[in-house]
Design a protein around this motif. Structure first.
Motif, short mmCIF file in Angstrom:
data_model
loop_
_atom_site.label_atom_id
_atom_site.label_comp_id
_atom_site.label_asym_id
_atom_site.label_seq_id
_atom_site.Cartn_x
_atom_site.Cartn_y
_atom_site.Cartn_z
N HIS A 126 0.87 -1.18 0.00
CA HIS A 126 0.00 0.00 0.00
C HIS A 126 0.91 1.23 0.00
CE1 HIS A 126 -2.80 3.09 1.41
NE2 HIS A 126 -3.77 2.29 1.00
N PRO A 127 0.66 2.21 -0.88
CA PRO A 127 1.60 3.33 -1.04
C PRO A 127 1.64 4.30 0.14
CG PRO A 127 -0.35 3.71 -2.36
CD PRO A 127 -0.47 2.30 -1.82
N VAL A 128 0.75 4.15 1.09
CA VAL A 128 0.76 5.00 2.29
C VAL A 128 0.98 4.14 3.54
CG1 VAL A 128 -0.59 6.57 3.75
CG2 VAL A 128 -0.70 6.78 1.25
N ASN A 129 0.19 3.11 3.72
CA ASN A 129 0.23 2.33 4.95
C ASN A 129 1.53 1.54 5.12
OD1 ASN A 129 -2.37 3.26 5.34
ND2 ASN A 129 -3.34 1.37 4.66
N ASP A 130 2.17 1.15 4.03
CA ASP A 130 3.37 0.33 4.11
C ASP A 130 4.66 1.13 3.96
OD1 ASP A 130 1.93 -2.02 4.48
OD2 ASP A 130 1.70 -2.37 2.34
N VAL A 131 4.56 2.45 4.08
CA VAL A 131 5.69 3.32 3.81
C VAL A 131 5.98 4.21 5.01
CG1 VAL A 131 6.42 5.31 2.42
CG2 VAL A 131 5.34 3.34 1.31
N SER A 132 7.27 4.40 5.32
CA SER A 132 7.70 5.46 6.24
C SER A 132 8.09 6.67 5.39
CB SER A 132 8.90 5.02 7.07
OG SER A 132 8.53 4.16 8.12
N PRO A 133 7.31 7.74 5.40
CA PRO A 133 7.69 8.94 4.64
C PRO A 133 8.87 9.63 5.30
CG PRO A 133 5.72 9.38 5.94
CD PRO A 133 6.05 7.92 6.13
N ILE A 134 9.86 9.99 4.51
CA ILE A 134 11.06 10.64 5.07
C ILE A 134 11.19 12.08 4.58
CG2 ILE A 134 13.59 10.58 5.16
CD1 ILE A 134 13.34 7.49 5.02
N LEU A 135 11.16 12.27 3.26
CA LEU A 135 11.36 13.62 2.73
C LEU A 135 10.76 13.75 1.34
CD1 LEU A 135 12.71 16.47 2.85
CD2 LEU A 135 14.75 15.41 1.86
N HIS A 136 10.00 14.81 1.15
CA HIS A 136 9.56 15.22 -0.19
C HIS A 136 10.74 15.98 -0.79
CE1 HIS A 136 6.07 17.08 -2.77
NE2 HIS A 136 7.11 16.75 -3.51
N LEU A 137 11.50 15.28 -1.62
CA LEU A 137 12.80 15.77 -2.06
C LEU A 137 12.69 16.88 -3.09
CD1 LEU A 137 15.86 15.37 -1.86
CD2 LEU A 137 15.65 13.49 -3.50
N ALA A 138 11.98 16.63 -4.17
CA ALA A 138 11.93 17.60 -5.27
C ALA A 138 10.71 17.33 -6.15
CB ALA A 138 13.21 17.52 -6.11
N ASP A 139 10.35 18.33 -6.92
CA ASP A 139 9.30 18.21 -7.93
C ASP A 139 9.87 18.51 -9.30
OD1 ASP A 139 7.30 17.59 -6.13
OD2 ASP A 139 6.50 19.63 -6.02
N VAL A 140 9.44 17.74 -10.28
CA VAL A 140 9.79 18.00 -11.67
C VAL A 140 8.50 18.25 -12.43
CG1 VAL A 140 10.82 17.10 -13.80
CG2 VAL A 140 11.90 16.62 -11.60
N ALA A 141 8.35 19.44 -12.97
CA ALA A 141 7.15 19.75 -13.75
C ALA A 141 7.26 19.13 -15.14
CB ALA A 141 7.00 21.27 -13.88
N ASN A 142 6.13 19.01 -15.79
CA ASN A 142 6.12 18.69 -17.20
C ASN A 142 5.96 19.98 -17.98
OD1 ASN A 142 6.17 15.75 -16.99
ND2 ASN A 142 4.11 15.95 -16.16
#
Length: 320
Positions: free
Chosen positions: A107-123
């Protein structure tokens, strides 16, 4: 849950070994899994961060490429590891979209420890130069007058480019023909050649084509103008208020990493990417550093899952 058990196992959590690992962390080298082949943006970010992170933590940080499944294989490998902070992963938006389009053992939320929103790349929304289109408003008008005649290329089903185009069509009330490729490079080449007429291309690979005047850039998909191309408006300001799609890059680990460990990783990595030299290098990749706390990134993940689920449902997006 069965698939959660596949990844971490209930016996791992709360053990004396985990408590000791937290107290003296890190006690050994750290695996930094990159779920894509060498040479891409994710790999470059990992190899930019690993050496100074090794110095800061006093343990070697080993970059390990585990590609496959559009990034899912490396994520699964990460989430199977003990949640002691010695295995982390630099992943992208497909952490979520892969679970919406294909069956994944996490599960992309329940099974993950969030650490850092590193960067965004726009299109970047780009069109073939033969088209009589110089703005987003003109593209919408042309598409409405010529339904079904414009085809857009993407790096594949479920990529940020695909989702950017689907959201655009829904918001603008237009319809394009989707031509998915096995990567953004071939799609860009066909855009230049006229086989497809438009594309929401990843900024890091598309900007050189705009700069060399091989394609015409109309706007960026991010919510704000990007410093590497300030002359390009956002789609939101050009024609569709509220529009915003980016491919995000983040550091995650298996669920259950103790908060002091995730917070330390967050601080150290954020300090590394916050240096002028690192920010300049990341900007060269067409990326913008985001930052924030681990908790803030966790909230972002939950919100993004809800948003992407709604988009997939409305657009009827299916895996090949």
């Amino acid at each position: 849950m069965q698939r959660r058990d596949m990844l971490i196992g209930a016996a791992v959590l709360g053990t004396p070994a985990l408590a000791r690992a937290q107290a003296g962390w890190p006690t050994r080298s750290i695996r930094m899994i990159i779920p894509f082949p060498p040479g891409g943006t994710t790999d470059i970010l990992g190899r930019l961060i690993a050496p100074p992170l090794s110095a800061a933590l006093g343990q070697q940080v080993v970059v390990e490429n585990r590609s496959g499944g559009a990034g899912a294989a490396g994520v699964v490998e990460t989430l199977r590891a003990p949640p002691d902070g010695h295995t982390i992963c630099i992943t992208i938006s497909t952490l979520i979209t892969a679970t919406l389009l294909t069956r994944q053992p996490y599960h992309p939320v329940n099974d993950v420890s969030p650490i850092l929103h590193l960067a965004d790349v726009a299109n970047i929304l780009v069109v073939n130069k033969a088209l009589p289109i110089a703005s987003v408003a003109e593209l919408i008008a042309y598409a409405r007058a010529n339904p079904g005649r414009l085809a857009y290329g993407s790096a594949g089903i479920g990529t940020s480019q695909h989702f950017a185009a689907e959201l655009f069509q829904q918001a603008a009330g237009v319809s394009f023909v989707h031509v998915p490729y096995r990567g953004g490079g071939p799609a860009l080449l066909d855009l230049v050649g006229g086989q497809v007429q438009l594309m929401f291309g990843n900024a890091s690979s598309t900007l050189p084509f705009v700069r060399s005047d091989q394609v015409r850039g109309l706007a960026v998909t991010a919510a704000a103008r990007q410093s590497y191309a300030p002359e390009l408006p956002t789609i939101a300001e050009a024609a569709i208020p509220g529009y915003g799609v980016v491919e995000w890059y983040a550091v995650v680990g298996p669920a259950g990493i103790p908060a002091p460990v995730t917070e330390r990783l967050n601080r150290e990595i954020l300090a590394i990417v916050g240096t002028p030299e690192a920010r300049a290098r990341i900007l060269d990749l067409g990326a913008e550093v985001v930052g924030g706390t681990s908790a803030e990134f966790g909230a972002f993940l939950r919100d993004d899952l809800v948003r992407m689920e709604a988009l997939v449902r409305r657009a009827g997006i299916r895996s090949e």
